[in-house]
Design a protein around this motif. Structure first.
Motif, PDB file in Angstrom:
ATOM      1  N   GLY A 130       1.123  -0.987   0.092  1.00  0.00           N
ATOM      2  CA  GLY A 130       0.044  -0.236  -0.117  1.00  0.00           C
ATOM      3  C   GLY A 130       0.598   1.671  -0.388  1.00  0.00           C
ATOM      4  O   GLY A 130       0.028   2.497   0.396  1.00  0.00           O
ATOM      5  N   VAL A 131       2.046   1.265   0.055  1.00  0.00           N
ATOM      6  CA  VAL A 131       3.687   1.893  -0.134  1.00  0.00           C
ATOM      7  C   VAL A 131       2.565   3.086  -0.889  1.00  0.00           C
ATOM      8  O   VAL A 131       2.606   4.409  -1.270  1.00  0.00           O
ATOM      9  CB  VAL A 131       4.168   1.582   0.098  1.00  0.00           C
ATOM     10  N   GLY A 132       2.758   2.940  -2.653  1.00  0.00           N
ATOM     11  CA  GLY A 132       2.855   3.804  -3.351  1.00  0.00           C
ATOM     12  C   GLY A 132       1.585   4.181  -3.230  1.00  0.00           C
ATOM     13  O   GLY A 132       1.198   5.194  -3.682  1.00  0.00           O
ATOM     14  N   ALA A 133       0.407   4.150  -3.245  1.00  0.00           N
ATOM     15  CA  ALA A 133      -1.130   4.100  -3.024  1.00  0.00           C
ATOM     16  C   ALA A 133      -0.956   5.525  -1.974  1.00  0.00           C
ATOM     17  O   ALA A 133      -2.283   5.889  -2.401  1.00  0.00           O
ATOM     18  CB  ALA A 133      -2.049   2.980  -3.512  1.00  0.00           C
ATOM     19  N   SER A 134      -0.302   5.209  -0.846  1.00  0.00           N
ATOM     20  CA  SER A 134      -0.198   6.055   0.421  1.00  0.00           C
ATOM     21  C   SER A 134       0.372   6.996  -0.316  1.00  0.00           C
ATOM     22  O   SER A 134       0.635   8.969   0.847  1.00  0.00           O
ATOM     23  CB  SER A 134       0.070   5.556   1.215  1.00  0.00           C
ATOM     24  N   LEU A 135       1.811   7.447  -0.988  1.00  0.00           N
ATOM     25  CA  LEU A 135       2.831   8.357  -0.795  1.00  0.00           C
ATOM     26  C   LEU A 135       1.975   9.823  -1.313  1.00  0.00           C
ATOM     27  O   LEU A 135       2.153  10.927  -0.956  1.00  0.00           O
ATOM     28  CB  LEU A 135       3.875   8.147  -1.550  1.00  0.00           C
ATOM     29  N   ALA A 136       0.443  10.003  -2.210  1.00  0.00           N
ATOM     30  CA  ALA A 136      -0.091  10.946  -2.454  1.00  0.00           C
ATOM     31  C   ALA A 136      -0.266  12.101  -1.800  1.00  0.00           C
ATOM     32  O   ALA A 136      -0.052  12.559  -1.634  1.00  0.00           O
ATOM     33  CB  ALA A 136      -0.488  10.419  -4.235  1.00  0.00           C
ATOM     34  N   ARG A 137      -1.074  11.415  -0.888  1.00  0.00           N
ATOM     35  CA  ARG A 137      -1.508  11.224  -0.060  1.00  0.00           C
ATOM     36  C   ARG A 137      -1.070  12.128   1.067  1.00  0.00           C
ATOM     37  O   ARG A 137      -1.270  12.999   1.719  1.00  0.00           O
ATOM     38  CB  ARG A 137      -2.939  10.243   0.427  1.00  0.00           C
ATOM     39  N   PHE A 138      -0.377  11.306   1.806  1.00  0.00           N
ATOM     40  CA  PHE A 138       0.986  12.020   2.559  1.00  0.00           C
ATOM     41  C   PHE A 138       2.109  12.753   1.939  1.00  0.00           C
ATOM     42  O   PHE A 138       2.138  14.427   3.123  1.00  0.00           O
ATOM     43  CB  PHE A 138       1.912  10.683   2.938  1.00  0.00           C
ATOM     44  N   HIS A 139       2.337  13.269   0.577  1.00  0.00           N
ATOM     45  CA  HIS A 139       3.327  13.975   0.094  1.00  0.00           C
ATOM     46  C   HIS A 139       1.850  15.167   0.252  1.00  0.00           C
ATOM     47  O   HIS A 139       3.144  16.279   0.257  1.00  0.00           O
ATOM     48  CB  HIS A 139       4.045  13.496  -1.583  1.00  0.00           C
ATOM     49  N   ALA A 140       1.017  15.064   0.006  1.00  0.00           N
ATOM     50  CA  ALA A 140       0.849  16.540  -0.181  1.00  0.00           C
ATOM     51  C   ALA A 140      -0.434  17.066   1.188  1.00  0.00           C
ATOM     52  O   ALA A 140      -0.515  17.913   1.121  1.00  0.00           O
ATOM     53  CB  ALA A 140      -0.959  16.148  -0.529  1.00  0.00           C
ATOM     54  N   TYR A 141      -0.140  16.062   1.826  1.00  0.00           N
ATOM     55  CA  TYR A 141      -0.618  16.734   3.122  1.00  0.00           C
ATOM     56  C   TYR A 141       0.306  17.614   4.153  1.00  0.00           C
ATOM     57  O   TYR A 141       0.337  18.177   4.459  1.00  0.00           O
ATOM     58  CB  TYR A 141      -0.972  15.292   4.542  1.00  0.00           C
ATOM     59  N   HIS A 142       2.136  16.553   3.728  1.00  0.00           N
ATOM     60  CA  HIS A 142       3.123  17.330   3.937  1.00  0.00           C
ATOM     61  C   HIS A 142       2.921  18.456   3.678  1.00  0.00           C
ATOM     62  O   HIS A 142       3.914  19.798   4.123  1.00  0.00           O
ATOM     63  CB  HIS A 142       4.509  16.788   3.419  1.00  0.00           C
ATOM     64  N   GLY A 143       2.982  18.700   2.097  1.00  0.00           N
ATOM     65  CA  GLY A 143       3.396  19.842   1.297  1.00  0.00           C
ATOM     66  C   GLY A 143       2.049  21.070   1.725  1.00  0.00           C
ATOM     67  O   GLY A 143       2.526  22.203   1.935  1.00  0.00           O
ATOM     68  N   ALA A 144       1.010  20.640   2.216  1.00  0.00           N
ATOM     69  CA  ALA A 144       0.189  21.230   2.897  1.00  0.00           C
ATOM     70  C   ALA A 144       0.382  22.663   3.619  1.00  0.00           C
ATOM     71  O   ALA A 144       0.460  23.976   4.107  1.00  0.00           O
ATOM     72  CB  ALA A 144      -0.981  20.922   2.948  1.00  0.00           C
ATOM     73  N   HIS A 145       1.342  21.691   4.476  1.00  0.00           N
ATOM     74  CA  HIS A 145       2.320  21.816   6.092  1.00  0.00           C
ATOM     75  C   HIS A 145       3.357  22.892   5.729  1.00  0.00           C
ATOM     76  O   HIS A 145       4.416  22.938   6.621  1.00  0.00           O
ATOM     77  CB  HIS A 145       1.878  21.015   7.011  1.00  0.00           C
ATOM     78  N   GLY A 146       3.683  22.227   4.716  1.00  0.00           N
ATOM     79  CA  GLY A 146       5.342  23.264   4.408  1.00  0.00           C
ATOM     80  C   GLY A 146       5.920  22.423   4.399  1.00  0.00           C
ATOM     81  O   GLY A 146       7.605  22.710   4.830  1.00  0.00           O
ATOM     82  N   ASP A 147       5.737  20.887   5.503  1.00  0.00           N
ATOM     83  CA  ASP A 147       7.376  20.067   6.004  1.00  0.00           C
ATOM     84  C   ASP A 147       7.883  19.592   4.673  1.00  0.00           C
ATOM     85  O   ASP A 147       7.807  18.168   4.124  1.00  0.00           O
ATOM     86  CB  ASP A 147       5.632  18.838   6.313  1.00  0.00           C
ATOM     87  N   ARG A 148       9.691  20.234   4.367  1.00  0.00           N
ATOM     88  CA  ARG A 148       9.713  19.194   3.403  1.00  0.00           C
ATOM     89  C   ARG A 148      10.402  18.233   4.262  1.00  0.00           C
ATOM     90  O   ARG A 148      11.056  17.373   3.161  1.00  0.00           O
ATOM     91  CB  ARG A 148      10.611  20.530   2.861  1.00  0.00           C
ATOM     92  N   ASP A 149      10.978  18.055   5.121  1.00  0.00           N
ATOM     93  CA  ASP A 149      12.236  17.264   5.268  1.00  0.00           C
ATOM     94  C   ASP A 149      10.334  16.188   5.663  1.00  0.00           C
ATOM     95  O   ASP A 149      11.776  15.279   5.611  1.00  0.00           O
ATOM     96  CB  ASP A 149      12.058  17.540   7.198  1.00  0.00           C
ATOM     97  N   GLY A 150      10.426  16.390   6.138  1.00  0.00           N
ATOM     98  CA  GLY A 150       8.903  14.928   5.797  1.00  0.00           C
ATOM     99  C   GLY A 150       8.597  13.862   5.594  1.00  0.00           C
ATOM    100  O   GLY A 150       8.749  13.379   5.461  1.00  0.00           O
ATOM    101  N   THR A 151       8.703  15.002   4.126  1.00  0.00           N
ATOM    102  CA  THR A 151       8.960  15.109   2.108  1.00  0.00           C
ATOM    103  C   THR A 151       9.852  13.174   1.961  1.00  0.00           C
ATOM    104  O   THR A 151      10.163  13.156   1.753  1.00  0.00           O
ATOM    105  CB  THR A 151       8.745  15.850   1.602  1.00  0.00           C
ATOM    106  N   GLY A 152      10.873  14.313   2.333  1.00  0.00           N
ATOM    107  CA  GLY A 152      12.355  14.012   2.303  1.00  0.00           C
ATOM    108  C   GLY A 152      12.461  12.682   3.102  1.00  0.00           C
ATOM    109  O   GLY A 152      13.010  11.466   2.290  1.00  0.00           O
ATOM    110  N   ARG A 153      12.004  12.261   3.727  1.00  0.00           N
ATOM    111  CA  ARG A 153      12.083  11.550   5.022  1.00  0.00           C
ATOM    112  C   ARG A 153      11.136  10.242   4.480  1.00  0.00           C
ATOM    113  O   ARG A 153      11.806   9.035   4.323  1.00  0.00           O
ATOM    114  CB  ARG A 153      11.244  10.990   6.524  1.00  0.00           C
TER     115      ARG A 153
END
Length: 498
Positions: A50-73
């Motif tokens: 389920g990793v591939g299907a989940s990445l778009a949602r979590f990347h968007a969530y980090h992006g909405a909060h400007g969390d570049r560190d979370g995106t990198g992890r």
């Protein structure tokens, strides 16, 4: 949505253009082997935890909060996992390649090539999943123009290489190498373009809380993804087990046509999911519900009209594309597309909604409903109708699951759909009839290939354009939300969301 469509259409159009060429160069049996390898790849891509299907949602969530560190992890963690999965698959293929090729009925003269292809399955899986990760990063941050450029360039390079290098004979391993190259181009290009959204700092991997939230979400997405395998890819495996391998190619051609037409409305998914996730992150569940009703009031009549028109034409279009000898592929495409159209119309915006608010379990439940119905009907319908019965069982399962999903989501979104526009039925029929007749006329010309397929698409586009013009005024009216959620429900749902 336009750039999202270009990005996702590029691989589909490339495959549509190359399929007649590959059939003529490789032969139907060898093309069937290649199609079977792609089935294995698609299956393993879905079964990635389920990793591939989940990445778009979590990347968007980090992006909405400007969390570049979370995106990198997320990027580092997902790529590491994909490399491990590829290595595991390579080891299994090394052990099981002879067993697999004999189990699916590969002719003896092609078994050596098939075994070589299986050796490439692990690297193919790694780069395919890595490419999906790069695509999810760009989608989640609204970089659709750049994504269209990366996707188009990789597909153009792949198409040119296939035409230049694949000739008559045993070129299946080379074809796998070219496919690996295409995925690598997407991965490298996507990560380079998306580098400004990533910051790499220690720790490089997600922490315990991040992992817990991601694993909880990804587990539900994997359960939903497993049903994709059972509802789609398993059809090809059943056919491979019961019929000569050439029937896998016949099925694959019809499935490819239906999947391509199904995908056109789905091009709107990435921007809709990104927007709805951002709305949820800023305005909470009430804002996401309002956004759902606005989108659904336009989505339902538009997609239903599109589905009726394309389903009426796809059987003839496949024959225009590949010749009347593959009329069975056209029947497979028509049956599948009928189920896909209803499914996408009723579940499309709902899928984006439940993913955005962190409730993928709703999608899981409806997916399993569709799967159970499909599996229960597969044997009796196959005995009655052969290959068409296999896909008919899939279609009935999709219809049942879609109805169940609508019922499930009413607690979150309020009462059901608005009524369809007053003139929807008459407009849809007026669009479908000339589209079907136009394809019939093109078929009678006895001219087959990609260019005639484009010609057959003109009456379909004309019918859809006419329907859009007639329905535009009603669809452009203000949305009337059918309901919402209570404060108690909103609080309980938000407490369980990552």
């Amino acid at each position: 949505m336009g750039f999202s469509a270009l990005a996702q259409a590029a691989p589909l159009l490339t495959n549509l253009a190359l399929t007649p060429y590959l059939i003529s160069r490789l032969g139907l049996d060898r093309f069937g082997v290649w199609s079977l390898i792609l089935v294995f790849l698609a299956t393993l891509t879905v079964l990635d935890g389920g990793v591939g299907a989940s990445l778009a949602r979590f990347h968007a969530y980090h992006g909405a909060h400007g969390d570049r560190d979370g995106t990198g992890r997320l990027v580092i963690g997902s790529l590491g996992l994909f490399v491990a999965l590829g290595a595991l698959v390579s080891g299994l293929c090394l052990l099981l390649a002879p067993v697999l090729t004999s189990a699916v009925g590969v002719p003896p003269r092609l078994r050596q090539e098939a075994e070589q292809l299986l050796m490439a399955l692990g690297p193919l899986l790694t780069v395919a999943l890595a490419a999906n990760s790069a695509v999810a990063l760009l989608q989640a941050n609204g970089r659709f123009r750049a994504l269209a450029g990366v996707s188009g360039a990789s597909c153009l390079a792949y198409g040119v290489a296939v035409i230049a290098l694949i000739g008559h004979g045993s070129d299946l391993p080379l074809l796998a190498v070219l496919a690996i190259g295409r995925y690598l181009l997407v991965t490298v290009g996507g990560l380079c373009v998306g580098a400004r959204h990533i910051r790499l700092r220690r720790p490089l991997l997600p922490g315990r809380v991040e992992r817990r939230d991601f694993v909880r979400y990804a587990t539900r997405m994997q359960l939903s993804g497993f049903t994709v395998f059972l509802n789609g890819e398993i059809d090809a495996l059943v056919i491979a087990a019961l019929l000569p391998v050439r029937y896998v190619g016949i099925y694959a051609a019809g499935y490819q046509a239906a999947a391509a037409l199904r995908s056109l409305p789905l091009y709107a998914f990435p921007p809709m999911l990104t927007r709805m996730t951002h709305v949820y992150a800023v305005h909470g569940l009430a804002g996401a519900v309002r956004e759902f009703h606005v989108l659904q009031s336009r989505w339902l009549p538009t997609v239903l009209t599109y589905g009726v028109v394309t389903t009426a034409s796809v059987g003839l279009a496949v024959q225009v594309w590949l010749g009347p000898g593959l009329a069975l592929s056209g029947a497979v495409a028509a049956v599948l597309l009928a189920g896909y159209s209803v499914q996408v119309a009723f579940t499309g915006v709902r899928t984006c909604f439940v993913r955005a608010i962190g409730r993928p379990g709703y999608e899981t439940r409806y997916s399993w409903c569709a799967t159970v119905v499909n599996l229960a009907l597969t044997v009796p319908l196959t005995l009655l109708f052969g290959v068409v019965g296999v896909v008919l069982a899939t279609t009935v399962g999709l219809l049942a699951g879609s109805w169940y999903f609508v019922v499930l989501c009413r607690r979150l979104t309020g009462p059901g759909e608005r009524r369809l526009p007053r003139h929807w039925l008459s407009v849809t029929v007026l669009a479908a009839v000339p589209a079907g007749l136009g394809n019939l006329l093109v078929l009678r010309l006895e001219w087959h290939g990609v260019l005639p397929l484009l010609l057959a698409g003109l009456p379909v586009l004309a019918g859809l354009a006419g329907a859009s013009a007639l329905l535009l005024r009603e669809l452009a009216g203000p949305a009337r939300p059918g309901g919402g959620v209570s404060v108690k429900d909103e609080v309980s749902l938000e407490e369980g969301s990552p």
